[in-house]
Design an enzyme around this catalytic site. Structure first.
Site, PDB file in Angstrom:
ATOM      1  N   GLN A 161       0.827  -1.204   0.000  1.00 53.55           N
ATOM      2  CA  GLN A 161       0.000   0.000   0.000  1.00 53.55           C
ATOM      3  C   GLN A 161       0.858   1.250   0.000  1.00 53.55           C
ATOM      4  O   GLN A 161       0.549   2.245  -0.653  1.00 53.55           O
ATOM      5  CB  GLN A 161      -0.937   0.009   1.210  1.00 53.55           C
ATOM      6  CG  GLN A 161      -1.949  -1.103   1.191  1.00 53.55           C
ATOM      7  CD  GLN A 161      -2.697  -1.184  -0.123  1.00 53.55           C
ATOM      8  OE1 GLN A 161      -3.411  -0.269  -0.495  1.00 53.55           O
ATOM      9  NE2 GLN A 161      -2.536  -2.285  -0.838  1.00 53.55           N
ATOM     10  N   HIS A 217       1.875   3.028  -3.282  1.00 53.18           N
ATOM     11  CA  HIS A 217       0.924   3.783  -4.103  1.00 53.18           C
ATOM     12  C   HIS A 217       1.302   5.260  -4.160  1.00 53.18           C
ATOM     13  O   HIS A 217       1.411   5.842  -5.231  1.00 53.18           O
ATOM     14  CB  HIS A 217      -0.495   3.633  -3.553  1.00 53.18           C
ATOM     15  CG  HIS A 217      -1.187   2.395  -4.027  1.00 53.18           C
ATOM     16  ND1 HIS A 217      -1.532   2.192  -5.339  1.00 53.18           N
ATOM     17  CD2 HIS A 217      -1.611   1.296  -3.351  1.00 53.18           C
ATOM     18  CE1 HIS A 217      -2.134   1.015  -5.460  1.00 53.18           C
ATOM     19  NE2 HIS A 217      -2.190   0.457  -4.270  1.00 53.18           N
ATOM     20  N   GLU A 225      -9.530   0.509   4.729  1.00 50.00           N
ATOM     21  CA  GLU A 225      -9.893   0.053   3.388  1.00 50.00           C
ATOM     22  C   GLU A 225      -9.616  -1.449   3.258  1.00 50.00           C
ATOM     23  O   GLU A 225     -10.483  -2.226   2.879  1.00 50.00           O
ATOM     24  CB  GLU A 225      -9.095   0.841   2.362  1.00 50.00           C
ATOM     25  CG  GLU A 225      -9.333   0.427   0.924  1.00 50.00           C
ATOM     26  CD  GLU A 225      -8.395   1.150  -0.045  1.00 50.00           C
ATOM     27  OE1 GLU A 225      -8.685   1.130  -1.255  1.00 50.00           O
ATOM     28  OE2 GLU A 225      -7.379   1.717   0.400  1.00 50.00           O
ATOM     29  N   HIS A 226      -8.387  -1.857   3.556  1.00 47.80           N
ATOM     30  CA  HIS A 226      -7.988  -3.266   3.500  1.00 47.80           C
ATOM     31  C   HIS A 226      -7.609  -3.716   4.907  1.00 47.80           C
ATOM     32  O   HIS A 226      -6.832  -3.049   5.583  1.00 47.80           O
ATOM     33  CB  HIS A 226      -6.768  -3.466   2.600  1.00 47.80           C
ATOM     34  CG  HIS A 226      -6.917  -2.906   1.220  1.00 47.80           C
ATOM     35  ND1 HIS A 226      -6.378  -1.693   0.849  1.00 47.80           N
ATOM     36  CD2 HIS A 226      -7.541  -3.398   0.126  1.00 47.80           C
ATOM     37  CE1 HIS A 226      -6.666  -1.465  -0.427  1.00 47.80           C
ATOM     38  NE2 HIS A 226      -7.377  -2.472  -0.883  1.00 47.80           N
ATOM     39  N   ASP A 274      -6.513  -7.226  -4.911  1.00 46.21           N
ATOM     40  CA  ASP A 274      -6.371  -6.128  -5.857  1.00 46.21           C
ATOM     41  C   ASP A 274      -6.529  -6.593  -7.298  1.00 46.21           C
ATOM     42  O   ASP A 274      -7.006  -5.835  -8.152  1.00 46.21           O
ATOM     43  CB  ASP A 274      -4.992  -5.474  -5.704  1.00 46.21           C
ATOM     44  CG  ASP A 274      -4.987  -4.357  -4.678  1.00 46.21           C
ATOM     45  OD1 ASP A 274      -6.072  -3.982  -4.215  1.00 46.21           O
ATOM     46  OD2 ASP A 274      -3.889  -3.878  -4.340  1.00 46.21           O
ATOM     47  N   HIS A 286     -54.651  14.844  -2.085  1.00 47.85           N
ATOM     48  CA  HIS A 286     -54.177  13.502  -1.791  1.00 47.85           C
ATOM     49  C   HIS A 286     -55.303  12.677  -1.164  1.00 47.85           C
ATOM     50  O   HIS A 286     -55.544  11.526  -1.547  1.00 47.85           O
ATOM     51  CB  HIS A 286     -52.991  13.553  -0.808  1.00 47.85           C
ATOM     52  CG  HIS A 286     -51.680  13.905  -1.422  1.00 47.85           C
ATOM     53  ND1 HIS A 286     -51.400  15.141  -1.914  1.00 47.85           N
ATOM     54  CD2 HIS A 286     -50.555  13.154  -1.600  1.00 47.85           C
ATOM     55  CE1 HIS A 286     -50.163  15.163  -2.384  1.00 47.85           C
ATOM     56  NE2 HIS A 286     -49.631  13.961  -2.200  1.00 47.85           N
TER      57      HIS A 286
END
Length: 438
Positions: free
Chosen positions: A268, A271, A336-337, A370, A429
């Site tokens: 990670q 990135h 996230e992971h 991934d 209505h």
């Protein structure tokens, strides 16, 4: 050049732990003011000038100059040719990954993404009609790296959902087209593809131009300009999410080889500098072993400088009192992971509530998710896993309620609606309901 990664060493036993963890987790979703203003200017310009504005920004930001936006559309033959020209190993890997992703999302669709109805005791039919979106746009990053996996993960669930047209946009800085990205578009069933990117590509998809068709929803990650543009066009079109920096959190009991976990943290961190990699373990000696593995392995990494900055500025090795406490901290972070790298991952999984994706066992590296495991890799970041989940077939479908009231049903429902509508002061209505009561 020698780079050193020094993730923060924290302990849950420290009286200042909560404050230190909060400081390490802090990431502002607020965009830089200059970026926000620039994005708004680009969106307005593309909305006003269409193709001409997209061409101007593509020349300025990507260094690609052409007289017509049609020249930036990738034809189906070029995508197929890119696939055919790949080495056999890459062709096979793409097809196998696509098959697993397609199989998972087809299974997912069967779990509740279908039209269904039932009839109640009065003969009234109730249910839902599930229909795919007509046209979606997928944004594929193309700046610091190329991401054929993002093509598969965005296009295949849209295809499985039954979306009529899938429009891909991908920047090609200085005109360099990545063959794997083109081949992935061929394998995934992309309908049309344009070599444009940035806020101008998002604007083109959201508003439509003479060449780029207007879509109903935009999915896929991008840089700060792309994230800001998606935020601004939301409402005009749907979006998947506003993605922040990539994250991984590893829960480890000390049974997994330290080199494996160090490399998972790298996966990670490589990135970008804002990515976050955190390890939680009740074994202090194991944290030392992972740090030693980081020191030994880092020099061999091609993106060592990025990894070092990410781990030093945002990474952490955290000593916990127990694995149970590690699970509690993981829920607070909502990563996230989330890897559960232990002898008994199924023991801890029931304690985990908040994560984009949970990877169980030492052999389940996040990188498999991934690329090819099957579930989607487009995941909520920055703690948003507390209330949202992965991209799925459901993101490419919409639901319409089905109601077919019988004559008998109208007698009961009409009375209820009449009373409530009169109570709200909505006479028309009430009358519309009363007129159907025989």
């Amino acid at each position: 050049m020698d780079f050193r990664a020094a993730p923060a060493r924290l302990s849950s036993a420290d009286g200042q732990f909560d404050a230190k963890l909060a400081a390490r987790l802090h990431w502002s979703a607020e965009q830089d003011g200059a970026i926000e203003q620039r994005v708004q200017d680009i969106l307005a310009d593309v909305r006003a000038r269409g193709d001409a504005a997209v061409l101007d920004y593509t020349a300025r930001f990507d260094g690609v100059q052409t007289e017509s936006l049609t020249a930036l559309e990738l034809q189906a033959g070029e995508l197929a040719a890119a696939f055919d020209a790949l080495p056999a190993a890459q062709r096979d890997a793409l097809q196998q990954a696509a098959a697993r992703i397609r199989r998972y999302h087809a299974w997912q669709k069967q779990q509740g993404g279908e039209t269904a109805t039932y009839v109640d005791e009065d003969g009234t039919l109730l249910g839902q009609k599930v229909t795919p979106l007509d046209r979606v746009g997928i944004y594929v990053p193309g700046g610091k790296a190329a991401y054929p996996s993002s093509v598969l993960m965005n296009a295949i669930p849209a295809h499985v959902a039954g979306v009529g047209e899938i429009i891909m946009v991908v920047p090609t800085p200085r005109g360099a087209k990545n063959p794997l990205v083109l081949a992935a578009a061929h394998v995934a069933g992309v309908t049309r593809a344009f070599t444009i990117g940035g806020a101008q590509a998002v604007a083109a998809l959201a508003y439509g131009t003479a060449t780029v068709p207007k879509v109903d929803k935009i999915t896929g990650p991008g840089n700060a300009y792309v994230a800001s543009a998606k935020k601004h066009v939301f409402g005009q079109v749907g979006i998947d999410m506003i993605a922040g920096p990539s994250e991984i959190l590893v829960l480890a009991d000390g049974s997994t080889p330290p080199d494996w976990v160090a490399m998972d943290l790298f996966s990670q961190a490589e990135h970008d500098e804002l990515a976050q990699s955190i390890l939680l373990s009740p074994d202090a000696a194991y944290l030392d072993a992972v740090q030693a593995a980081i020191d030994r392995l880092l020099p061999s990494m091609p993106r060592a400088e990025i990894i070092a900055k990410s781990l030093t500025n945002r990474g952490a090795l955290i000593h916990t009192r127990s694995m149970q406490e590690a699970c509690e901290i993981a829920n607070r972070i909502a990563p996230e992971h989330l890897e559960v790298s232990s002898r008994e991952p199924q023991r801890w999984e029931p304690l985990l509530k908040h994560a984009g994706a949970i990877f169980l066992g030492a052999y389940t590296s996040e990188s498999l998710g991934d690329y090819c495991a099957g579930p989607n890799h487009v995941l909520p970041t920055s703690g948003t896993a507390r209330f949202s989940g992965p991209l799925s077939v459901y993101d490419f479908q919409k639901r319409s309620s089905l109601i077919a009231v019988s004559q008998a049903g109208a007698q009961k429902l009409g009375h209820i609606a009449h009373v409530l509508a009169e109570g709200e002061g909505l006479h028309a209505h009430a009358e519309a309901a009363r007129l159907r009561v025989g």
